[in-house]
Scaffold this motif. Sequence first.
Motif, mmCIF file in Angstrom:
data_model
loop_
_atom_site.group_PDB
_atom_site.id
_atom_site.type_symbol
_atom_site.label_atom_id
_atom_site.label_comp_id
_atom_site.label_asym_id
_atom_site.label_seq_id
_atom_site.Cartn_x
_atom_site.Cartn_y
_atom_site.Cartn_z
ATOM 1 N N ILE A 1 -7.272 -3.133 -22.918
ATOM 2 C CA ILE A 1 -8.461 -4.361 -22.241
ATOM 3 C C ILE A 1 -7.182 -4.800 -21.969
ATOM 4 O O ILE A 1 -6.556 -5.105 -22.350
ATOM 5 C CB ILE A 1 -9.363 -4.080 -22.514
ATOM 6 C CG1 ILE A 1 -10.353 -2.983 -22.885
ATOM 7 C CG2 ILE A 1 -9.872 -5.222 -21.251
ATOM 8 C CD1 ILE A 1 -11.873 -3.774 -23.690
ATOM 9 N N LYS A 2 -6.400 -4.288 -20.439
ATOM 10 C CA LYS A 2 -5.350 -5.384 -19.908
ATOM 11 C C LYS A 2 -5.397 -6.111 -19.398
ATOM 12 O O LYS A 2 -6.331 -5.960 -17.836
ATOM 13 C CB LYS A 2 -4.202 -4.558 -19.490
ATOM 14 C CG LYS A 2 -3.539 -3.348 -20.981
ATOM 15 C CD LYS A 2 -2.963 -2.074 -20.498
ATOM 16 C CE LYS A 2 -2.619 -1.942 -19.936
ATOM 17 N NZ LYS A 2 -1.491 -0.602 -19.221
ATOM 18 N N ASN A 3 -4.943 -8.055 -18.711
ATOM 19 C CA ASN A 3 -5.213 -8.256 -17.529
ATOM 20 C C ASN A 3 -3.859 -7.690 -16.856
ATOM 21 O O ASN A 3 -3.844 -8.596 -15.711
ATOM 22 C CB ASN A 3 -5.639 -9.294 -17.863
ATOM 23 C CG ASN A 3 -4.141 -10.093 -18.222
ATOM 24 O OD1 ASN A 3 -3.174 -9.275 -19.285
ATOM 25 N ND2 ASN A 3 -4.009 -11.254 -18.550
ATOM 26 N N PHE A 4 -3.587 -7.009 -16.278
ATOM 27 C CA PHE A 4 -2.120 -6.917 -15.943
ATOM 28 C C PHE A 4 -1.759 -5.035 -15.612
ATOM 29 O O PHE A 4 -2.360 -4.332 -15.950
ATOM 30 C CB PHE A 4 -0.764 -7.102 -16.895
ATOM 31 C CG PHE A 4 -0.446 -6.396 -17.965
ATOM 32 C CD1 PHE A 4 0.426 -5.441 -18.192
ATOM 33 C CD2 PHE A 4 -1.528 -6.552 -18.926
ATOM 34 C CE1 PHE A 4 0.760 -4.008 -19.165
ATOM 35 C CE2 PHE A 4 -0.687 -6.168 -20.230
ATOM 36 C CZ PHE A 4 -0.039 -4.928 -20.149
ATOM 37 N N LYS A 5 -1.224 -4.594 -13.895
ATOM 38 C CA LYS A 5 -0.802 -3.323 -13.862
ATOM 39 C C LYS A 5 0.517 -3.022 -13.900
ATOM 40 O O LYS A 5 0.785 -4.500 -12.510
ATOM 41 C CB LYS A 5 -2.046 -3.078 -13.374
ATOM 42 C CG LYS A 5 -1.208 -0.685 -12.478
ATOM 43 C CD LYS A 5 -2.514 -0.973 -11.482
ATOM 44 C CE LYS A 5 -2.237 0.855 -11.366
ATOM 45 N NZ LYS A 5 -2.843 1.203 -10.415
#
Length: 178
Positions: free
Chosen positions: A70-74
Amino acid sequence: MKKTLLIVALVLAITTSIIAGTMAYYTITLDDLVKGDVVAKEFILEHDGDKFQENIKIAPGESRVWTFEIKNFKDDVITETDMDVTIDVGLENLVEVNNITVPLKVSYVLQTDVEASDDTFSELFTAKEKATKILTVTVEWPWVTEGVDDIDFAGKNLGTLSVSVTGTQSETTTTTTP
């Protein structure tokens, strides 16, 4: 009469100047003092990892494990607000035989140093800090389940596993001055 008219005109002129001076006010307008756009902050929640497959087979004493990121960036864009994350992992439509539901157990572990309450992780992601968290989901069929004849479930579709992750902007309010 001329003298009276002159005195009245003089009194009228003095009165008008006094009233105009005391009742007057100044007004200044600064047009277009500052002009600019207001733009929403980026809010990003992404995932990578295992994909669920259809008809995963499992037997008593076995478990299946899936791992997700789960990431908070793209790419190079990072979320610009603190984010709370809620995780919902469950088994649905479980098969029932002879009024007994298949004894599957589901659990998950999220790699984090943030405390959770009711499956909600407060401020799991911090604004402008690129981060990846690992979510591991496990489905287990216990080897022995009291009062259950496991053979009754052989060959049946046991149920549906679902994983849902929801990101919500944290309620911490900040005011920034440009």
